[in-house]
Scaffold this motif. Sequence first.
Motif, PDB file in Angstrom:
ATOM      1  N   SER A  27       0.044  -8.830  15.778  1.00 32.28           N
ATOM      2  CA  SER A  27       0.755  -9.553  14.734  1.00 32.28           C
ATOM      3  C   SER A  27       2.007 -10.186  15.333  1.00 32.28           C
ATOM      4  O   SER A  27       2.808  -9.496  15.955  1.00 32.28           O
ATOM      5  N   ALA A  28       2.178 -11.485  15.117  1.00 33.72           N
ATOM      6  CA  ALA A  28       3.367 -12.174  15.631  1.00 33.72           C
ATOM      7  C   ALA A  28       4.612 -11.493  15.081  1.00 33.72           C
ATOM      8  O   ALA A  28       4.749 -11.294  13.876  1.00 33.72           O
ATOM      9  N   GLY A  29       5.503 -11.096  15.976  1.00 34.27           N
ATOM     10  CA  GLY A  29       6.742 -10.448  15.567  1.00 34.27           C
ATOM     11  C   GLY A  29       6.543  -9.097  14.908  1.00 34.27           C
ATOM     12  O   GLY A  29       7.473  -8.552  14.323  1.00 34.27           O
ATOM     13  N   ALA A  30       5.331  -8.539  14.982  1.00 29.35           N
ATOM     14  CA  ALA A  30       4.991  -7.266  14.318  1.00 29.35           C
ATOM     15  C   ALA A  30       5.383  -7.304  12.844  1.00 29.35           C
ATOM     16  O   ALA A  30       5.901  -6.338  12.296  1.00 29.35           O
ATOM     17  N   LEU A  31       5.094  -8.429  12.193  1.00 31.64           N
ATOM     18  CA  LEU A  31       5.467  -8.599  10.783  1.00 31.64           C
ATOM     19  C   LEU A  31       4.362  -8.177   9.812  1.00 31.64           C
ATOM     20  O   LEU A  31       4.626  -7.952   8.644  1.00 31.64           O
ATOM     21  N   TYR A  32       3.138  -8.097  10.257  1.00 33.79           N
ATOM     22  CA  TYR A  32       2.004  -7.564   9.501  1.00 33.79           C
ATOM     23  C   TYR A  32       1.892  -8.129   8.081  1.00 33.79           C
ATOM     24  O   TYR A  32       2.150  -7.447   7.104  1.00 33.79           O
ATOM     25  N   PRO A  33       1.449  -9.373   7.987  1.00 27.42           N
ATOM     26  CA  PRO A  33       1.315 -10.026   6.687  1.00 27.42           C
ATOM     27  C   PRO A  33       0.016  -9.709   5.947  1.00 27.42           C
ATOM     28  O   PRO A  33      -0.171 -10.172   4.822  1.00 27.42           O
ATOM     29  N   LEU A  34      -0.878  -8.946   6.562  1.00 26.04           N
ATOM     30  CA  LEU A  34      -2.190  -8.712   5.960  1.00 26.04           C
ATOM     31  C   LEU A  34      -2.197  -7.475   5.071  1.00 26.04           C
ATOM     32  O   LEU A  34      -1.488  -6.499   5.325  1.00 26.04           O
ATOM     33  N   GLU A  35      -3.051  -7.542   4.051  1.00 24.87           N
ATOM     34  CA  GLU A  35      -3.376  -6.389   3.214  1.00 24.87           C
ATOM     35  C   GLU A  35      -4.892  -6.236   3.263  1.00 24.87           C
ATOM     36  O   GLU A  35      -5.624  -7.225   3.365  1.00 24.87           O
ATOM     37  N   LEU A  36      -5.356  -5.002   3.212  1.00 29.47           N
ATOM     38  CA  LEU A  36      -6.779  -4.722   3.308  1.00 29.47           C
ATOM     39  C   LEU A  36      -7.206  -3.839   2.144  1.00 29.47           C
ATOM     40  O   LEU A  36      -6.552  -2.833   1.847  1.00 29.47           O
ATOM     41  N   TYR A  37      -8.293  -4.236   1.505  1.00 31.76           N
ATOM     42  CA  TYR A  37      -8.829  -3.524   0.347  1.00 31.76           C
ATOM     43  C   TYR A  37     -10.297  -3.197   0.593  1.00 31.76           C
ATOM     44  O   TYR A  37     -10.983  -3.909   1.333  1.00 31.76           O
ATOM     45  N   ALA A  38     -10.780  -2.156  -0.075  1.00 32.96           N
ATOM     46  CA  ALA A  38     -12.194  -1.793  -0.048  1.00 32.96           C
ATOM     47  C   ALA A  38     -12.729  -1.819  -1.467  1.00 32.96           C
ATOM     48  O   ALA A  38     -12.197  -1.142  -2.350  1.00 32.96           O
ATOM     49  N   VAL A  39     -13.769  -2.608  -1.665  1.00 29.61           N
ATOM     50  CA  VAL A  39     -14.480  -2.670  -2.934  1.00 29.61           C
ATOM     51  C   VAL A  39     -15.674  -1.739  -2.767  1.00 29.61           C
ATOM     52  O   VAL A  39     -16.654  -2.081  -2.107  1.00 29.61           O
ATOM     53  N   VAL A  40     -15.554  -0.547  -3.321  1.00 26.32           N
ATOM     54  CA  VAL A  40     -16.520   0.518  -3.069  1.00 26.32           C
ATOM     55  C   VAL A  40     -17.560   0.564  -4.181  1.00 26.32           C
ATOM     56  O   VAL A  40     -17.219   0.674  -5.360  1.00 26.32           O
ATOM     57  N   GLY A  41     -18.821   0.479  -3.771  1.00 24.99           N
ATOM     58  CA  GLY A  41     -19.929   0.640  -4.693  1.00 24.99           C
ATOM     59  C   GLY A  41     -20.645   1.960  -4.454  1.00 24.99           C
ATOM     60  O   GLY A  41     -20.794   2.770  -5.361  1.00 24.99           O
ATOM     61  N   HIS A  42     -21.055   2.176  -3.197  1.00 27.56           N
ATOM     62  CA  HIS A  42     -21.819   3.381  -2.859  1.00 27.56           C
ATOM     63  C   HIS A  42     -21.322   3.961  -1.542  1.00 27.56           C
ATOM     64  O   HIS A  42     -21.847   3.651  -0.475  1.00 27.56           O
ATOM     65  N   VAL A  43     -20.314   4.802  -1.618  1.00 23.11           N
ATOM     66  CA  VAL A  43     -19.801   5.528  -0.459  1.00 23.11           C
ATOM     67  C   VAL A  43     -19.875   7.011  -0.798  1.00 23.11           C
ATOM     68  O   VAL A  43     -19.289   7.456  -1.797  1.00 23.11           O
ATOM     69  N   ILE A  44     -20.598   7.754   0.011  1.00 22.05           N
ATOM     70  CA  ILE A  44     -20.773   9.187  -0.228  1.00 22.05           C
ATOM     71  C   ILE A  44     -19.418   9.871  -0.202  1.00 22.05           C
ATOM     72  O   ILE A  44     -18.670   9.760   0.775  1.00 22.05           O
ATOM     73  N   GLY A  45     -19.081  10.545  -1.285  1.00 27.34           N
ATOM     74  CA  GLY A  45     -17.839  11.296  -1.359  1.00 27.34           C
ATOM     75  C   GLY A  45     -16.653  10.513  -1.883  1.00 27.34           C
ATOM     76  O   GLY A  45     -15.533  11.031  -1.880  1.00 27.34           O
ATOM     77  N   LEU A  46     -16.881   9.265  -2.327  1.00 29.20           N
ATOM     78  CA  LEU A  46     -15.779   8.451  -2.846  1.00 29.20           C
ATOM     79  C   LEU A  46     -16.246   7.728  -4.105  1.00 29.20           C
ATOM     80  O   LEU A  46     -17.265   7.040  -4.077  1.00 29.20           O
ATOM     81  N   PRO A  47     -15.517   7.877  -5.199  1.00 30.86           N
ATOM     82  CA  PRO A  47     -15.934   7.209  -6.444  1.00 30.86           C
ATOM     83  C   PRO A  47     -15.900   5.684  -6.311  1.00 30.86           C
ATOM     84  O   PRO A  47     -15.100   5.121  -5.562  1.00 30.86           O
ATOM     85  N   THR A  48     -16.778   5.046  -7.053  1.00 26.51           N
ATOM     86  CA  THR A  48     -16.786   3.589  -7.155  1.00 26.51           C
ATOM     87  C   THR A  48     -15.402   3.124  -7.567  1.00 26.51           C
ATOM     88  O   THR A  48     -14.737   3.752  -8.391  1.00 26.51           O
ATOM     89  N   GLY A  49     -14.944   2.012  -6.974  1.00 24.68           N
ATOM     90  CA  GLY A  49     -13.654   1.472  -7.358  1.00 24.68           C
ATOM     91  C   GLY A  49     -13.125   0.478  -6.353  1.00 24.68           C
ATOM     92  O   GLY A  49     -13.778   0.125  -5.371  1.00 24.68           O
ATOM     93  N   PHE A  50     -11.917   0.044  -6.628  1.00 23.30           N
ATOM     94  CA  PHE A  50     -11.209  -0.920  -5.799  1.00 23.30           C
ATOM     95  C   PHE A  50      -9.998  -0.214  -5.207  1.00 23.30           C
ATOM     96  O   PHE A  50      -9.137   0.277  -5.938  1.00 23.30           O
ATOM     97  N   TYR A  51      -9.947  -0.151  -3.873  1.00 23.31           N
ATOM     98  CA  TYR A  51      -8.944   0.631  -3.165  1.00 23.31           C
ATOM     99  C   TYR A  51      -8.124  -0.249  -2.226  1.00 23.31           C
ATOM    100  O   TYR A  51      -8.667  -1.139  -1.576  1.00 23.31           O
ATOM    101  N   ARG A  52      -6.845   0.045  -2.132  1.00 16.48           N
ATOM    102  CA  ARG A  52      -5.964  -0.589  -1.145  1.00 16.48           C
ATOM    103  C   ARG A  52      -5.805   0.376   0.020  1.00 16.48           C
ATOM    104  O   ARG A  52      -5.593   1.581  -0.173  1.00 16.48           O
ATOM    105  N   TYR A  53      -5.924  -0.156   1.240  1.00 17.85           N
ATOM    106  CA  TYR A  53      -5.726   0.655   2.435  1.00 17.85           C
ATOM    107  C   TYR A  53      -4.239   0.720   2.750  1.00 17.85           C
ATOM    108  O   TYR A  53      -3.582  -0.295   2.951  1.00 17.85           O
ATOM    109  N   ARG A  54      -3.706   1.917   2.740  1.00 17.15           N
ATOM    110  CA  ARG A  54      -2.308   2.158   3.104  1.00 17.15           C
ATOM    111  C   ARG A  54      -2.308   2.593   4.561  1.00 17.15           C
ATOM    112  O   ARG A  54      -2.450   3.782   4.860  1.00 17.15           O
ATOM    113  N   CYS A  55      -2.163   1.614   5.442  1.00 21.09           N
ATOM    114  CA  CYS A  55      -2.385   1.861   6.869  1.00 21.09           C
ATOM    115  C   CYS A  55      -1.387   2.841   7.473  1.00 21.09           C
ATOM    116  O   CYS A  55      -1.758   3.631   8.330  1.00 21.09           O
ATOM    117  N   LEU A  56      -0.147   2.818   7.040  1.00 21.13           N
ATOM    118  CA  LEU A  56       0.839   3.722   7.643  1.00 21.13           C
ATOM    119  C   LEU A  56       0.496   5.182   7.381  1.00 21.13           C
ATOM    120  O   LEU A  56       0.805   6.052   8.202  1.00 21.13           O
TER     121      LEU A  56
END
Length: 163
Positions: A27-56
């Motif tokens: 990331s230029a200047g380590a500014l990290y402008p991206l956000e990442l989400y998971a739209v989960v339909g069928h993941v074993i052990g995780l309910p269906t839903g819309f999740y934000r990845y909290r990378c830290l």
Amino acid sequence: LTVDELTQLLWAAQGVTHPQGYRTAPSAGALYPLELYAVVGHVIGLPTGFYRYRCLEHALELKSARDLRPELYRAALSQRPVERAPVTFLLTAVYGRMTAKYGSRGVRYVDMEAGHAAQNLSLQAAALDLKSVVIGAFHDNEVKQAAALPADEEPLYLLPVGR
């Protein structure tokens, strides 16, 4: 998919690799402008839903218990992988994080960073013997509405992943 596969894919795209918070994608200047989400339909052990990845924290934050895949499928011009994949990743950008320092050139840096993150996720999927596709053809406003994104956050990629 399993939760372990899902979290490995998230980490590959935006995971923290250094005590100072550096991530898997440059990331230029380590500014990290991206956000990442998971739209989960069928993941074993995780309910269906819309999740934000909290990378830290390398954690998922539930944003909605709804299955957003049907809405994203329509927004993505009815591309079947978005509808059928057990998980679709949504990569977004907050351009202001980068343009505040670099002006209009920051837009280029954000787009380059998004490409790095999407490539990392796709390569990790291949390493896990999963299939992925990178989708950029979608109606931005429909994706923003379905995901209830903040006004300053723009969708860049949809990345369905499955077997």
